[in-house]
Scaffold this active site. Sequence first.
Site, PDB file in Angstrom:
ATOM      1  N   ASP A 234       0.822  -1.200   0.000  1.00 35.07           N
ATOM      2  CA  ASP A 234       0.000   0.000   0.000  1.00 35.07           C
ATOM      3  C   ASP A 234       0.863   1.260   0.000  1.00 35.07           C
ATOM      4  O   ASP A 234       0.576   2.235  -0.706  1.00 35.07           O
ATOM      5  CB  ASP A 234      -0.983  -0.010   1.179  1.00 35.07           C
ATOM      6  CG  ASP A 234      -0.334  -0.415   2.492  1.00 35.07           C
ATOM      7  OD1 ASP A 234       0.803  -0.915   2.482  1.00 35.07           O
ATOM      8  OD2 ASP A 234      -0.987  -0.238   3.536  1.00 35.07           O
ATOM      9  N   ASP A 262       0.473  -2.045 -13.701  1.00 33.59           N
ATOM     10  CA  ASP A 262      -0.515  -1.238 -14.408  1.00 33.59           C
ATOM     11  C   ASP A 262      -0.479   0.208 -13.909  1.00 33.59           C
ATOM     12  O   ASP A 262      -0.568   1.160 -14.705  1.00 33.59           O
ATOM     13  CB  ASP A 262      -1.915  -1.820 -14.218  1.00 33.59           C
ATOM     14  CG  ASP A 262      -2.197  -2.988 -15.149  1.00 33.59           C
ATOM     15  OD1 ASP A 262      -1.276  -3.401 -15.874  1.00 33.59           O
ATOM     16  OD2 ASP A 262      -3.331  -3.481 -15.153  1.00 33.59           O
TER      17      ASP A 262
END
Length: 371
Positions: A234, A262
């Site tokens: 995260d 991505d």
Amino acid sequence: MTPPSAITPESGHAGTSLRLGLLVGDGIGHEIVPDTRRVVDTAVSAVGHDAIAWVELPIGFDAIDSHGTPIPEETLAALQGLDGWVLGPHDSAAYPEQFRGDLTPGGTIRKRFGLFANIRPARAHAGVAATVPDMDLVIVRENTEGFYADRNMHVGSGEFMPTPDVAMAVAVFTRRACERIAHTACRLAGQRRGRVTVVHKTNVLALTTGLFLEAVTDVARGYPGVRVDAEHVDAMAAHLVRRGGDFDVVVTENMFGDILSDLAGELSGSLGTAPSLNASATQAMAQAAHGAAPDIAGRNRANPTAMMLSAAMLLDWLADRRTDPLLARAAERIRRAVADTLAAGVATADLGGLASTAEFTETVGARILRR
């Protein structure tokens, strides 16, 4: 440049002919894959290498029509005898219902041939607006296990429902696979800026991602020129947005790598410019990171950049495997021609340009031929 020699290729002979598989796929694959073939042929010819023998094989909707399945067994058998493969995007979500629960064609190929390393560069290009304009990193994604359940089973998907109201999935981490991808990341860092960042989530997934972190850290001790640090997944997502240019080689498990690559591709300009190579020690497949874009298929608007750069990665991998400097020169010509084309403002609509797919490809081909 992202040298795929980090996969420990075997030696070979320079200048000898190649047989490469060509799997067009679905949607815009029918445009960007043939255009990539033309660009590769131009580059190989320009450096004086023997012509490539392309072997086109059925996959996706075309294979459903001709063979009754999106990934025929004869296609998989033929791939085994080739030097490498170029795989176009597939639109598996739109396949007939009976195929939607199966592995995608790309996933089937990766699993069949043990392509354990997914190497995904994210690099900003002059002429392409980027959220992180100094980004130049490579995400090395372990491709065979982790939190994607379908990679962890010999038979079956790895997802199951013991009751109609409970769904479960199996995640697998083995020291062997973690160490194998760690060697790939460390070798690659040694060819770049010498830094590896391990992405994990040990504060919650202490055993699984803890094993990954431990294995990569242990392997890295054998690479004295490589510096290693670690980030929670995260926090890493935030760091990529805030200071993505600080990172060099990022190594992580399957699902984390898919998501972060991505993100990094988009931050560097667009997924349309994001290449990818899937490789083992003996086989490799070029596959762009983006999808089949069926909404623009057949309209001469698709961006072939990622597919062309993926093919250049495959040529680099083959150059190292075969000790073939001409292939390395061909790969560099493709990269330079694509970069120069974008820098000159020639781009497809997704990048804000006015060029068609054909016009972009023609410009890249012309630049490859320049000395």
